[in-house]
Design a protein around this motif. Structure first.
Motif, PDB file in Angstrom:
ATOM      1  N   GLY A  22       0.894  -1.225   0.004  1.00  0.00           N
ATOM      2  CA  GLY A  22       0.010   0.027  -0.028  1.00  0.00           C
ATOM      3  C   GLY A  22       0.727   1.073  -0.181  1.00  0.00           C
ATOM      4  N   LEU A  23       0.201   2.369  -0.205  1.00  0.00           N
ATOM      5  CA  LEU A  23       0.844   3.634  -0.342  1.00  0.00           C
ATOM      6  C   LEU A  23       1.660   3.853   1.100  1.00  0.00           C
ATOM      7  CD1 LEU A  23      -1.617   5.913  -2.410  1.00  0.00           C
ATOM      8  CD2 LEU A  23       0.742   5.099  -3.044  1.00  0.00           C
ATOM      9  N   ARG A  71      15.670   0.837  -6.539  1.00  0.00           N
ATOM     10  CA  ARG A  71      14.757  -0.348  -6.711  1.00  0.00           C
ATOM     11  C   ARG A  71      15.443  -1.580  -6.950  1.00  0.00           C
ATOM     12  NH1 ARG A  71      10.226   1.373  -4.160  1.00  0.00           N
ATOM     13  NH2 ARG A  71       9.542   3.562  -5.086  1.00  0.00           N
ATOM     14  N   GLU A  72      16.640  -1.765  -7.652  1.00  0.00           N
ATOM     15  CA  GLU A  72      17.313  -2.751  -7.741  1.00  0.00           C
ATOM     16  C   GLU A  72      17.911  -3.490  -6.465  1.00  0.00           C
ATOM     17  OE1 GLU A  72      18.686  -4.518 -10.484  1.00  0.00           O
ATOM     18  OE2 GLU A  72      17.589  -3.164 -11.963  1.00  0.00           O
ATOM     19  N   ILE A  73      18.208  -2.533  -5.562  1.00  0.00           N
ATOM     20  CA  ILE A  73      18.808  -2.881  -4.224  1.00  0.00           C
ATOM     21  C   ILE A  73      17.514  -3.586  -3.479  1.00  0.00           C
ATOM     22  CG2 ILE A  73      19.471  -1.982  -2.029  1.00  0.00           C
ATOM     23  CD1 ILE A  73      21.170   0.037  -3.560  1.00  0.00           C
ATOM     24  N   LEU A  89       7.634 -14.940   7.453  1.00  0.00           N
ATOM     25  CA  LEU A  89       7.626 -13.359   7.888  1.00  0.00           C
ATOM     26  C   LEU A  89       6.418 -12.877   7.838  1.00  0.00           C
ATOM     27  CD1 LEU A  89      10.711 -12.279   5.961  1.00  0.00           C
ATOM     28  CD2 LEU A  89      10.694 -12.969   8.592  1.00  0.00           C
ATOM     29  N   VAL A  90       5.888 -11.799   8.517  1.00  0.00           N
ATOM     30  CA  VAL A  90       5.068 -10.630   8.240  1.00  0.00           C
ATOM     31  C   VAL A  90       6.026  -9.713   7.655  1.00  0.00           C
ATOM     32  CG1 VAL A  90       3.435  -9.034   9.330  1.00  0.00           C
ATOM     33  CG2 VAL A  90       3.523 -11.390   9.982  1.00  0.00           C
ATOM     34  N   LEU A  91       5.719  -9.114   6.582  1.00  0.00           N
ATOM     35  CA  LEU A  91       6.404  -8.422   5.816  1.00  0.00           C
ATOM     36  C   LEU A  91       5.808  -6.994   5.351  1.00  0.00           C
ATOM     37  CD1 LEU A  91       9.210  -7.450   4.109  1.00  0.00           C
ATOM     38  CD2 LEU A  91       8.139  -8.852   2.316  1.00  0.00           C
ATOM     39  N   ALA A  92       6.569  -5.687   5.809  1.00  0.00           N
ATOM     40  CA  ALA A  92       5.918  -4.526   5.692  1.00  0.00           C
ATOM     41  C   ALA A  92       6.880  -4.037   4.459  1.00  0.00           C
ATOM     42  CB  ALA A  92       5.941  -3.439   6.793  1.00  0.00           C
ATOM     43  N   THR A  93       6.169  -4.152   3.103  1.00  0.00           N
ATOM     44  CA  THR A  93       6.910  -3.564   1.870  1.00  0.00           C
ATOM     45  C   THR A  93       6.973  -2.077   1.886  1.00  0.00           C
ATOM     46  OG1 THR A  93       5.165  -3.496   0.548  1.00  0.00           O
ATOM     47  CG2 THR A  93       5.993  -5.558   0.810  1.00  0.00           C
ATOM     48  N   GLY A  94       7.900  -1.492   0.962  1.00  0.00           N
ATOM     49  CA  GLY A  94       7.986  -0.200   0.986  1.00  0.00           C
ATOM     50  C   GLY A  94       6.677   0.083   0.019  1.00  0.00           C
ATOM     51  N   GLY A  95       6.150   1.341  -0.138  1.00  0.00           N
ATOM     52  CA  GLY A  95       5.037   1.712  -1.076  1.00  0.00           C
ATOM     53  C   GLY A  95       5.118   1.424  -2.450  1.00  0.00           C
ATOM     54  N   GLY A  96       6.516   1.508  -3.049  1.00  0.00           N
ATOM     55  CA  GLY A  96       6.824   1.156  -4.576  1.00  0.00           C
ATOM     56  C   GLY A  96       7.162  -0.184  -4.563  1.00  0.00           C
ATOM     57  N   THR A  97       7.612  -1.166  -3.574  1.00  0.00           N
ATOM     58  CA  THR A  97       8.093  -2.510  -3.970  1.00  0.00           C
ATOM     59  C   THR A  97       7.359  -3.346  -4.870  1.00  0.00           C
ATOM     60  OG1 THR A  97       8.821  -2.192  -1.356  1.00  0.00           O
ATOM     61  CG2 THR A  97       8.802  -4.408  -2.482  1.00  0.00           C
ATOM     62  N   PRO A  98       6.026  -3.130  -4.759  1.00  0.00           N
ATOM     63  CA  PRO A  98       5.223  -4.059  -5.683  1.00  0.00           C
ATOM     64  C   PRO A  98       5.094  -3.793  -7.114  1.00  0.00           C
ATOM     65  CG  PRO A  98       3.756  -3.444  -3.869  1.00  0.00           C
ATOM     66  CD  PRO A  98       5.036  -2.755  -3.890  1.00  0.00           C
ATOM     67  N   CYS A  99       5.852  -2.717  -7.639  1.00  0.00           N
ATOM     68  CA  CYS A  99       5.697  -2.051  -8.944  1.00  0.00           C
ATOM     69  C   CYS A  99       6.802  -2.222  -9.738  1.00  0.00           C
ATOM     70  CB  CYS A  99       5.497  -0.455  -8.697  1.00  0.00           C
ATOM     71  SG  CYS A  99       4.002  -0.074  -7.728  1.00  0.00           S
ATOM     72  N   ASN A 103       8.220  -7.798  -8.517  1.00  0.00           N
ATOM     73  CA  ASN A 103       7.952  -7.851  -7.241  1.00  0.00           C
ATOM     74  C   ASN A 103       6.566  -8.431  -6.566  1.00  0.00           C
ATOM     75  OD1 ASN A 103      10.689  -7.432  -6.702  1.00  0.00           O
ATOM     76  ND2 ASN A 103      10.244  -5.249  -6.123  1.00  0.00           N
ATOM     77  N   MET A 104       5.666  -7.969  -7.237  1.00  0.00           N
ATOM     78  CA  MET A 104       4.467  -8.471  -6.756  1.00  0.00           C
ATOM     79  C   MET A 104       3.936  -9.742  -7.020  1.00  0.00           C
ATOM     80  SD  MET A 104       1.789  -6.925  -5.251  1.00  0.00           S
ATOM     81  CE  MET A 104       0.541  -8.077  -4.459  1.00  0.00           C
ATOM     82  N   ALA A 105       4.506 -10.356  -8.242  1.00  0.00           N
ATOM     83  CA  ALA A 105       4.311 -11.821  -8.491  1.00  0.00           C
ATOM     84  C   ALA A 105       5.068 -12.628  -7.452  1.00  0.00           C
ATOM     85  CB  ALA A 105       4.913 -12.081  -9.957  1.00  0.00           C
ATOM     86  N   LEU A 106       6.149 -12.146  -7.001  1.00  0.00           N
ATOM     87  CA  LEU A 106       7.278 -12.824  -6.082  1.00  0.00           C
ATOM     88  C   LEU A 106       6.402 -12.764  -4.636  1.00  0.00           C
ATOM     89  CD1 LEU A 106       9.939 -14.151  -5.179  1.00  0.00           C
ATOM     90  CD2 LEU A 106      10.591 -11.476  -4.859  1.00  0.00           C
ATOM     91  N   LEU A 107       5.934 -11.692  -4.233  1.00  0.00           N
ATOM     92  CA  LEU A 107       5.088 -11.614  -3.200  1.00  0.00           C
ATOM     93  C   LEU A 107       3.973 -12.517  -2.971  1.00  0.00           C
ATOM     94  CD1 LEU A 107       5.327  -7.769  -2.485  1.00  0.00           C
ATOM     95  CD2 LEU A 107       6.391  -9.448  -1.138  1.00  0.00           C
ATOM     96  N   ASN A 108       3.135 -12.820  -4.402  1.00  0.00           N
ATOM     97  CA  ASN A 108       2.141 -13.499  -4.210  1.00  0.00           C
ATOM     98  C   ASN A 108       2.424 -15.102  -4.133  1.00  0.00           C
ATOM     99  OD1 ASN A 108      -0.126 -12.027  -4.252  1.00  0.00           O
ATOM    100  ND2 ASN A 108       0.141 -11.393  -6.274  1.00  0.00           N
ATOM    101  N   SER A 109       3.622 -15.301  -4.778  1.00  0.00           N
ATOM    102  CA  SER A 109       4.163 -16.493  -4.982  1.00  0.00           C
ATOM    103  C   SER A 109       4.866 -16.950  -3.549  1.00  0.00           C
ATOM    104  CB  SER A 109       5.195 -16.879  -5.897  1.00  0.00           C
ATOM    105  OG  SER A 109       6.406 -16.131  -5.580  1.00  0.00           O
ATOM    106  N   ALA A 110       4.966 -16.104  -2.693  1.00  0.00           N
ATOM    107  CA  ALA A 110       5.414 -16.483  -1.202  1.00  0.00           C
ATOM    108  C   ALA A 110       4.549 -16.428  -0.078  1.00  0.00           C
ATOM    109  CB  ALA A 110       6.489 -15.267  -0.905  1.00  0.00           C
TER     110      ALA A 110
END
Length: 194
Positions: A22-23, A71-73, A89-99, A103-110
């Motif tokens: 999320g934002l 974004r690479e890092i 884990l419970v993971l708090a991503t950065g606002g732009g991480t899924p974009c 990364n969003m496909a990775l998060l969903n697969s995890a």
């Protein structure tokens, strides 16, 4: 930078992580800590992990390497975090991480992804000037609410790929109930709540 391995080689069958997207100001870190305590899981704030692994602040990385370098890092740190051998884990991503960088496909697969879809007006009120100053993209835009509106337009398609969405009161009891409804808290999938 070397090519990332295919998702399946990192996360065969998924690992059961719970990732919040999320934002900025949506409450990913605050709610993430509460969920981690509730489910007796480790909590990871991705920005904190980036700073720990690089020895530099997010703001410093942005200033030195621009958003593309950051974004690479970010993607590399995310992949390491999700592939770790410890408990989910419970993971708090950065606002732009899924974009970026799939990364969003990775998060969903995890595991389970949850979009904290908080109204822009509420987000802007949660971001006082000292907080805005810590966030390079918002600080560069010159105003939180206008930046949030434009950014939501650009990121909404990525956030909408989350498996779950909280667009009402995203309190701990409401989110735990939503997760249970999605089968996240079925017997045997998590340790009992403390």
């Amino acid at each position: 930078m070397k090519q990332s391995p295919p998702l399946g080689s990192i996360l065969p069958g998924g690992s059961g992580h719970l990732s919040l997207v999320g934002l900025p100001g949506a409450g990913k870190t605050t709610l993430g800590r509460q969920l981690a305590a509730h489910f007796n899981r480790p909590f990871l704030d991705l920005d904190v992990a980036i700073e720990a692994q690089t020895g530099r602040s997010v703001r410093t990385i942005f200033a030195a390497e621009g958003e593309a370098g950051f974004r690479e890092i970010e993607s590399a740190v995310l992949r390491r975090a999700l592939a770790h051998a410890g408990p989910p884990l419970v993971l708090a991503t950065g606002g732009g991480t899924p974009c970026f960088h799939d990364n969003m496909a990775l998060l969903n697969s995890a595991g389970i992804t949850l979009w904290l879809d908080v109204p822009v007006e509420v987000l802007a009120a949660r971001l006082p000037p000292e907080e805005v100053a810590k966030r390079p993209l918002i600080a560069a835009a010159g105003g939180a609410e206008a930046w949030l509106r434009e950014t939501l337009k650009a990121r909404k398609g990525f956030y909408a790929q989350a498996r779950l969405r909280c667009s009402a009161a995203c309190t701990l009891p409401a989110v735990v109930a939503q997760l249970a409804g999605a089968g996240f808290a079925l017997p045997g999938t998590l340790p009992p709540a403390p």
